[in-house]
Design an enzyme around this catalytic site. Structure first.
Site, PDB file in Angstrom:
ATOM      1  N   ASP A 368      -2.230   3.602   2.141  1.00  0.00           N
ATOM      2  CA  ASP A 368      -2.555   3.257   0.723  1.00  0.00           C
ATOM      3  C   ASP A 368      -3.915   2.852   0.681  1.00  0.00           C
ATOM      4  OD1 ASP A 368      -2.618   2.278  -1.816  1.00  0.00           O
ATOM      5  OD2 ASP A 368      -1.005   0.851  -1.430  1.00  0.00           O
ATOM      6  N   ASP A 479       6.120   6.549  -0.740  1.00  0.00           N
ATOM      7  CA  ASP A 479       6.495   5.421  -1.006  1.00  0.00           C
ATOM      8  C   ASP A 479       7.035   4.934  -2.267  1.00  0.00           C
ATOM      9  OD1 ASP A 479       6.741   2.887  -0.336  1.00  0.00           O
ATOM     10  OD2 ASP A 479       4.849   2.515   0.506  1.00  0.00           O
ATOM     11  N   ASP A 549       9.673  -2.566   6.343  1.00  0.00           N
ATOM     12  CA  ASP A 549       8.233  -3.177   6.458  1.00  0.00           C
ATOM     13  C   ASP A 549       8.281  -4.089   7.607  1.00  0.00           C
ATOM     14  OD1 ASP A 549       6.882  -1.535   4.715  1.00  0.00           O
ATOM     15  OD2 ASP A 549       6.938  -2.964   3.117  1.00  0.00           O
TER      16      ASP A 549
HETATM   17  C1  GLA Z   1       4.911  -0.424   1.357  1.00  0.00           C
HETATM   18  C2  GLA Z   1       5.202   0.467   2.452  1.00  0.00           C
HETATM   19  C3  GLA Z   1       4.215   0.066   3.849  1.00  0.00           C
HETATM   20  C4  GLA Z   1       2.718   0.368   3.131  1.00  0.00           C
HETATM   21  C5  GLA Z   1       2.528  -0.341   1.663  1.00  0.00           C
HETATM   22  C6  GLA Z   1       1.198   0.201   1.204  1.00  0.00           C
HETATM   23  O1  GLA Z   1       5.007  -1.543   1.501  1.00  0.00           O
HETATM   24  O2  GLA Z   1       6.400   0.195   3.100  1.00  0.00           O
HETATM   25  O3  GLA Z   1       4.508   0.803   4.849  1.00  0.00           O
HETATM   26  O4  GLA Z   1       2.596   1.795   2.916  1.00  0.00           O
HETATM   27  O5  GLA Z   1       3.351   0.079   0.763  1.00  0.00           O
HETATM   28  O6  GLA Z   1       0.749  -0.380  -0.152  1.00  0.00           O
END
Ligand code: GLA
Length: 745
Positions: A368, A479, A549
């Site tokens: 991101d 995502d 995550d």
């Molecule tokens: C989500 C994804 C993470 C990352 C963030 C970026 O939480 O699961 O791995 O890519 O977004 O904002």
């Protein structure tokens, strides 16, 4: 494999070496279910399996037959209100306000292979001989609605794939209020119900309970299949376990709202329903229009949970996932998210990438923050145009630098979302899902784009296509970071608002289909704040998904163990991250972080420059190990050995197809004093082969026969447990080991 039909008894028998599925046309013309389970001999007549008991209180279909009440009769696609009181598979609202229907058998056809489901992901065949499909056509004479029940039996494995198609051949529009993909009436309720539940960063934890009279269900009405529940349940006999006993897995190939439910009635019949969640759902079916449900897959095994999982793994790995990467070893990647979050420059990225390359990493992924005004999560989503202040050479410039290092380059997108602070939103404030006159709630400071609208999907497609065509991007992380609220589409009339959730998912599938066909060699990894949309639907487009995550190794044991019940190792995105871990602040040894992440796609979620020299040596060793064994790990047969939901020791292993090699992962959450002798009984080996067992990093080990390892077990307690010679590495909390087994010639 065969699908046989007896004209005389109007009975269908679908079978292969593993399973039989028997159904019949009932006296009232509906389809009745007679048997699903281990393969049985073929006969023309199984009608004795149909309930014909006269019961007090029963309402009956025929005035002169007190035994024929649908209340307890097992059916293929139950309706409510005409003597059956269970929750139905289907409900259709008609112009006069009635929701009754009466689907009568009309005809059937049997085809080789498996037809595609228009616009939807589904399992497939490569050779026509791999499967046979039965399509049973039923009609409701009053409304003219035609119902087609699809059953595909695969030649190998206890697999039955099902879906349903509606066609309005009447003269009036109707509203489908409920159209489940699968209705499975089982003759008893002697089952444990397994579900895979959790929350963000705690996905797919195994929960088990006994089926009881009444309803038990898991679902999602969030617009995504969700962190909270997974569209997968298992019914297992209470005595069944990993290696023996009857189990049935039910999996929905879908990424949106779903319901998985089991209802046990007074006579202990169990009705399983699986499909799009009926809550809030409605689909207007005009005359001439049709509606296709998502696919549901049932896997039966008489050999326990492990065998069921391996059947799902094989099917989903090779006949659901598609394309260039399906059978290929997955690149070892380094993702910059936990290394930098939004705080990066091009130089910093290249620095991380250089170190990664030095260690043997194959793919560098920019997460991101590279586009629009995205310097934090308040702005920029929707503007898929590179931020030149950050990346002066654009994405293509950065990609070239990474390629020049000898690595592939990957990029993060969140295509379905928009921040209010973005050019896209300023230009098209009406492109989000929101209900007129109501507040539009934000989630992570973002709105959800209305993917039920073609022009919205088109606009995102154009932006993404431009980036992917101009720069050498080999991997996309897709995502999706919030659930859907105030679900309503401005583009649809009032009587079609019940369609929005499903149309949204169809829009997601459409964009995936376009991008994956346009860029067939790009590896797509799905993600939804980690595992918020880790489902079979997305595996059709993206052969791997970021599982959670939560990158803490100990937390990952449960997540990956739970995930393995349905999903193959090759689909499970798993990385090594820093300590203290960013989600739970736990310190775990580097070897354990890798030992857990090996059982997935493997990679690093950190800046390797920040590791000490000693650790870098370890990382290089880890990457070398993974490159040597990843084919086996990602495409071998997976066996669960010891459950983190029950024990301090978690263990699993993969075995090569020829059973000559295996890799075992052993993990001990907490250390203990003066611990008992640990023996780990392995699985899946050839009893007659002698295997040399080597702990990772050691040159040699002792040899044992497969039958010893599977029955007496592999001894995991060191001899020196109390004599002070035990190394620190093996006397700590969160310890782990990898054992490699190779058959002697
Ligand atoms: C989500 C994804 C993470 C990352 C963030 C970026 O939480 O699961 O791995 O890519 O977004 O904002």
């Amino acid at each position: 494999m065969s699908i046989l039909f007896s004209e005389r008894t109007k009975t269908f028998h679908l079978f292969n070496q593993e399973i039989s599925y028997v159904m019949t046309v009932l006296p009232n013309g509906h389809m009745g279910q007679l048997y699903f389970g281990k393969k049985i001999h073929h006969k023309e007549d199984f009608s004795y399996l149909q309930e014909k008991v006269q019961r007090a209180m029963a309402a009956c279909v025929f005035d002169d037959d007190a035994t024929f009440s649908l209340e307890h009769i097992k059916q293929e696609y139950g309706v409510y209100g005409t003597t059956d009181f269970r929750h139905p598979a289907v409900s259709i609202l008609q112009k006069n306000g009635s929701t009754l229907s009466d689907f009568l058998y009309e005809s059937h056809r049997i085809t080789e292979g498996k037809p595609k489901l228009p616009g939807l992901p589904a399992t497939y065949t490569e050779e026509p001989k791999e499967a046979e499909t039965l399509i049973i056509k039923l009609r409701d004479p009053l409304t003219g609605i035609v119902l087609e029940l699809f059953y595909t039996i695969f030649a190998k494995g206890g697999i039955l794939a099902r879906s349903v198609r509606f066609q309005n051949e009447g003269t009036e529009a109707v509203q489908l209020k409920r159209a489940m993909s699968l209705c499975m009436d089982l003759p008893d309720s002697e089952y444990d119900w397994l579900q895979f539940s959790g929350a963000w960063a705690r996905e797919r934890h195994l929960k088990v309970r006994r089926l009881e009279q009444g309803i038990q269900a898991v679902d999602s009405i969030r617009g995504n299949s969700s962190h909270e529940q997974n569209p997968f349940i298992v019914l297992k006999r209470p005595t069944a376990d990993e290696t023996q006993g009857e189990v049935i897995g039910f999996s929905l190939v879908y990424s949106g709202n779903f319901l998985a439910q089991a209802q046990v009635d007074t006579q202990d019949t169990t009705r399983v329903l699986l499909g799009i969640h009926p809550f809030g759902f409605g689909w207007k079916l005009d005359p001439g229009a049709s509606f296709q449900t998502p696919e549901a897959v049932m896997v039966y095994s008489s050999r326990g949970l492990g065998d069921m999982s391996r059947t799902f793994h094989r099917l989903y790995r090779s006949r659901l996932a598609r394309g260039y990467w399906r059978d290929r070893e997955r690149p070892i990647l380094n993702n910059n998210w936990e290394a930098t979050y939004f705080d990066f420059t091009e130089d910093r990225l290249v620095e991380i990438a250089k170190k990664a390359k030095e260690c043997g990493v194959e793919l560098f992924v920019l997460d991101d923050g590279w586009f629009g005004d995205r310097r934090n999560d308040h702005a920029g989503l929707g503007d898929w145009i590179v931020n030149r202040e950050l990346l002066p050479g654009g994405i293509s410039g950065l990609a070239e630098k990474i390629e020049a290092l000898g690595m592939r380059f990957g990029l993060w997108f969140e295509p379905e979302m928009v921040n209010p602070d973005s050019d896209l939103y300023r230009a098209h404030p009406d492109w989000i899902l929101k209900t007129p006159g109501r507040h539009a709630s934000l989630g992570r400071h973002q709105h959800v784009l209305d993917f039920s609208r073609r022009e919205v999907v088109d606009a995102v497609y154009v932006m993404m296509k431009k980036i992917l065509s101009e720069a050498k991007v080999s991997y996309v992380k897709w995502d999706m970071n919030r659930s859907i609220t105030e679900c309503y589409s401005e583009a649809l009339p009032a009587d079609r608002q019940g369609e929005v959730f499903h149309r949204y998912i169809l829009g997601v599938y459409d964009l995936y289909e376009r991008l994956t066909s346009e860029f067939p060699e790009v590896l797509f990894e799905s993600c939804a704040s980690g595992g918020g949309r880790f489902d079979p639907g997305l595996l059709y487009y993206a052969p791997q998904g970021w599982a959670s995550d939560d990158s803490d190794a100990v937390e990952r044991l449960k997540i990956q163990y739970g995930t393995s019940f349905c999903y193959p190792v090759s689909s499970i995105g798993s990385h090594v991250s820093v300590t203290p871990n960013h989600q739970v602040y736990r310190d775990t040894p580097l070897h354990t972080r890798a030992n857990v992440a090996y059982f997935g796609t493997f990679g690093y979620e950190l800046d390797l420059n920040k590791l000490a020299g000693e650790e870098i040596i370890q990382v290089k060793e880890q990457i070398r190990f993974m490159k040597t064994y990843r084919k086996l790990i990602q495409f071998g047969d997976f066996y669960r050995l010891s459950s983190p939901f029950e024990k301090n020791i978690t263990a699993w292993m993969v075995v090569s197809e020829d059973r000559r090699q295996a890799v075992v992962g052993w993990y001990r959450t907490l250390n203990g004093a003066n611990v008992p002798l640990g023996r780990l009984r392995l699985s899946g080996l050839d009893e007659n082969l002698s295997y040399c067992v080597c702990e990772e990093g050691l040159e040699s080990g002792a040899c044992y026969y497969g039958d010893e390892l599977m029955n007496a077990g592999l001894v995991t307690t060191e001899n020196g447990a109390m004599d002070g010679t035990l190394s620190e590495k093996h006397s700590c909390d969160f310890d782990s080991r990898i054992y490699v087994l190779k058959a002697e010639d």
